[in-house]
Write an enzyme that holds these catalytic residues in place. Structure first.
Site, PDB file in Angstrom:
ATOM      1  N   ASP A 107      10.514  -4.292  -3.854  1.00 26.24           N
ATOM      2  CA  ASP A 107      10.675  -5.785  -3.586  1.00 26.24           C
ATOM      3  C   ASP A 107      10.168  -6.615  -4.366  1.00 26.24           C
ATOM      4  O   ASP A 107      10.086  -7.689  -4.474  1.00 26.24           O
ATOM      5  CB  ASP A 107      10.490  -6.082  -2.026  1.00 26.24           C
ATOM      6  CG  ASP A 107       8.941  -5.873  -1.895  1.00 26.24           C
ATOM      7  OD1 ASP A 107       8.461  -4.958  -2.137  1.00 26.24           O
ATOM      8  OD2 ASP A 107       8.416  -7.155  -1.386  1.00 26.24           O
ATOM      9  N   ASP A 120       8.355   1.689  -3.064  1.00 28.55           N
ATOM     10  CA  ASP A 120       7.349   0.651  -2.926  1.00 28.55           C
ATOM     11  C   ASP A 120       6.967   0.914  -1.553  1.00 28.55           C
ATOM     12  O   ASP A 120       7.639   1.399  -0.772  1.00 28.55           O
ATOM     13  CB  ASP A 120       7.626  -0.763  -3.497  1.00 28.55           C
ATOM     14  CG  ASP A 120       6.471  -1.807  -3.238  1.00 28.55           C
ATOM     15  OD1 ASP A 120       5.418  -1.243  -3.262  1.00 28.55           O
ATOM     16  OD2 ASP A 120       7.118  -2.923  -3.360  1.00 28.55           O
ATOM     17  N   ASP A 158       4.866  -2.176   0.808  1.00 29.69           N
ATOM     18  CA  ASP A 158       5.019  -3.318   1.511  1.00 29.69           C
ATOM     19  C   ASP A 158       6.332  -4.103   1.023  1.00 29.69           C
ATOM     20  O   ASP A 158       6.587  -4.290  -0.197  1.00 29.69           O
ATOM     21  CB  ASP A 158       3.910  -4.220   1.252  1.00 29.69           C
ATOM     22  CG  ASP A 158       2.495  -3.790   1.528  1.00 29.69           C
ATOM     23  OD1 ASP A 158       2.300  -4.073   2.910  1.00 29.69           O
ATOM     24  OD2 ASP A 158       1.861  -3.117   0.814  1.00 29.69           O
TER      25      ASP A 158
END
Length: 389
Positions: free
Chosen positions: A323, A130, A132
Site C-alpha cells: 500500500d 507489505d 502495515d
C-alpha cells in the site's frame, strides 16, 4: 482532483486488457496507459516533478523546501481529508474521463482472479506482502498494528503452498513479533535486513544455509547517532514518535497537530544536514530516514528470488501486494522483469506501477484465501491420479 474513491472497478472494466498485459506485458505495453489528452500529460508531468521532491536528500533547500515537505506530509496518507492539497492546481483539475481511464488500468484483483491464476499457469507463484496497511490496518500507535488471527492463519496457509515473504519498512524483529510465522522470509528496513525461513518447508532446500543479508551495516553507527539526536529534539513535539528500525529510522507524525508539521520538518532537516550519506523519503504519515545506497524493496524482491533459485527463471510468477509509496520500487521491478503482478492496496486513485488493486487488508485476506483455495483444488486431481497409479 484526486478523489477519495475506491480503486476497485466492476468486473466488466478492462479485465481482458489488463490480464492480457499480466500474461504478456511486452506485447501489450501500450495497454498499460490509457489514452490521455495532451493537457493531462502536462498535468502528470508536473505532478511527477512534485513527487520528485519527496526524495529529499539530507539538507538544504530553506523555506521553500520545508514548504514542499509539509505539502508532502499532508498527502502522505490516503485517509487524510486534505490529501488533494499536494496537487498543483492544474493537476487537480483532471476531468472525470481522466479518472475513469486511470481506474480502468487497475481492476480489482478479486474481480480478475481467474485471469491472474490463468496467467500463472505452469509457473511458481512467489508471494511478497507489505505489513502495515496490507496485512494489518494503519493505526495511530505503531506498536499496536496487530495482525488479526484470521489474517495470520491465511498467511500461514499461503506459505504452505507458495514461498512467502513480508517486506516492511519496520525493523525485521518487530514484524516477526507481530506475525510469528517461522516459515516466512522477513525483509525489514525496506529490504536492508533480510532473513530467510527458520522453519523448513517444501520450498526450502534441505542443504540451503539460512539466508541473512544486510547491505547497510556500515551505516549502523550513523543511524544510531541520528536516532539519539532526533529522540532528544522531538521530545517537545507532542504526538511525534521516532522509531528505530535498525537500518532506517521513522519519524511518525500521524498524531502531530498539522499546524506544527513545518516545525517538525525543519527539525528533522536540521539534524540530517550533517549526514549527507542519509536521505529522507515519505511514507504514510511518516518521514523515513535511510542510507543513500541503491537498495529498496524492489532490490529485496530480486534478492529473495535469487535465494530461491528463481532469479533467472521464466517460470516464476511473483505477486507483490503493498500500500505504500516504498512498494512502488517492487512494482517497478515486476514491470521491468515483465513477470508477475503488482497489487496496490488503496482506497484512492494514485499514480502506480501496480496493475491491479485491492481496497483494504480485508480484501487482501480474501484474495490470499482464494489463492490458497485455488492451489488446493488444482492439486486434488494430481493427488487422485497419483493414487490410481
Amino acid at each position: 482532483m484526486m478523489r477519495k474513491q475506491s480503486v476497485i472497478v466492476p468486473e466488466e472494466l478492462a479485465v481482458t486488457t489488463v490480464m492480457a498485459v499480466v500474461a504478456d506485458p511486452a506485447a501489450h505495453r501500450s495497454a498499460l496507459l490509457p489514452p490521455r489528452s495532451s493537457a493531462l500529460g502536462v498535468r502528470c508531468a508536473r505532478y511527477k516533478r512534485f513527487l520528485s521532491q519527496l526524495d529529499m536528500g539530507s539538507g538544504g533547500g530553506g523555506g521553500a523546501r520545508i514548504s514542499a515537505w509539509v505539502d508532502s506530509m499532508r498527502a502522505s496518507s490516503p485517509t487524510h481529508v486534505k490529501a488533494a492539497a499536494m496537487l498543483s492546481a492544474s493537476f487537480a483539475a483532471s476531468h472525470d474521463e481522466d479518472y475513469n481511464n486511470r481506474v480502468k488500468q487497475h481492476p480489482s484483483a478479486l474481480s480478475v482472479f481467474e485471469d491472474i491464476v490463468a496467467a500463472s499457469k505452469g509457473k511458481q507463484i512467489v508471494v511478497f506482502l507489505d505489513y502495515d496497511g496490507t496485512l494489518s490496518p494503519i493505526v495511530d500507535d505503531p506498536d499496536r498494528a496487530f495482525i488479526s488471527n484470521a489474517m495470520k492463519e491465511t498467511v500461514r496457509d499461503v506459505a504452505r503452498h507458495f514461498p512467502t515473504a513480508i517486506v516492511s519498512g519496520r525493523r525485521r524483529d518487530k514484524v516477526f513479533s507481530f506475525v510469528r510465522l517461522r516459515e516466512l522470509y522477513y525483509a525489514g528496513s525496506h529490504g536492508m535486513d533480510i532473513k530467510g525461513p527458520t522453519k523448513r518447508t517444501k520450498h526450502t532446500k534441505a542443504k540451503t544455509k539460512a539466508v541473512l543479508f544486510q547491505p547497510a551495516t556500515e551505516f549502523l553507527p550513523m543511524i544510531d547517532e541520528v536516532y539519539k539526536a532526533l529522540m532528544e529534539k522531538t521530545k517537545l513535539i507532542q504526538g511525534s514518535r521516532v522509531e528505530n528500525n535498525i537500518f532506517t529510522l521513522s519519524v511518525h507524525f500521524r498524531c502531530v497537530d498539522e499546524k506544527i508539521w513545518s516545525s517538525l520538518a525543519e527539525l528533522v532537516r536540521s539534524v540530517l544536514k550533517d549526514y549527507p550519506k542519509l536521505r529522507l523519503t515519505m511514507g504514510r504519515k511518516v518521514l523515513e530516514i535511510r542510507p543513500s545506497i541503491k537498495w529498496d524493496k524492489g532490490k529485496a524482491l530480486e534478492f529473495m528470488l535469487e535465494s530461491l533459485g528463481l532469479a533467472d527463471s521464466g517460470d516464476v510468477f511473483p505477486v507483490y501486494i503493498g500500500d505504500d509509496r516504498t512498494d512502488e520500487d517492487a512494482f517497478k521491478v515486476l514491470h521491468g522483469r515483465r513477470q508477475g503482478l503488482g497489487i496496490l492496496v488503496s482506497e484512492v486513485i494514485r499514480e502506480t506501477s501496480a496493475r491491479c488493486s485491492l481496497r483494504q487488508p480485508a480484501e487482501v485476506q480474501k484474495f490470499l484465501r482464494r489463492l490458497v483455495e485455488w492451489k488446493r483444488s488444482a492439486s486434488l486431481p494430481r493427488r487422485t491420479e497419483a493414487r490410481k497409479k
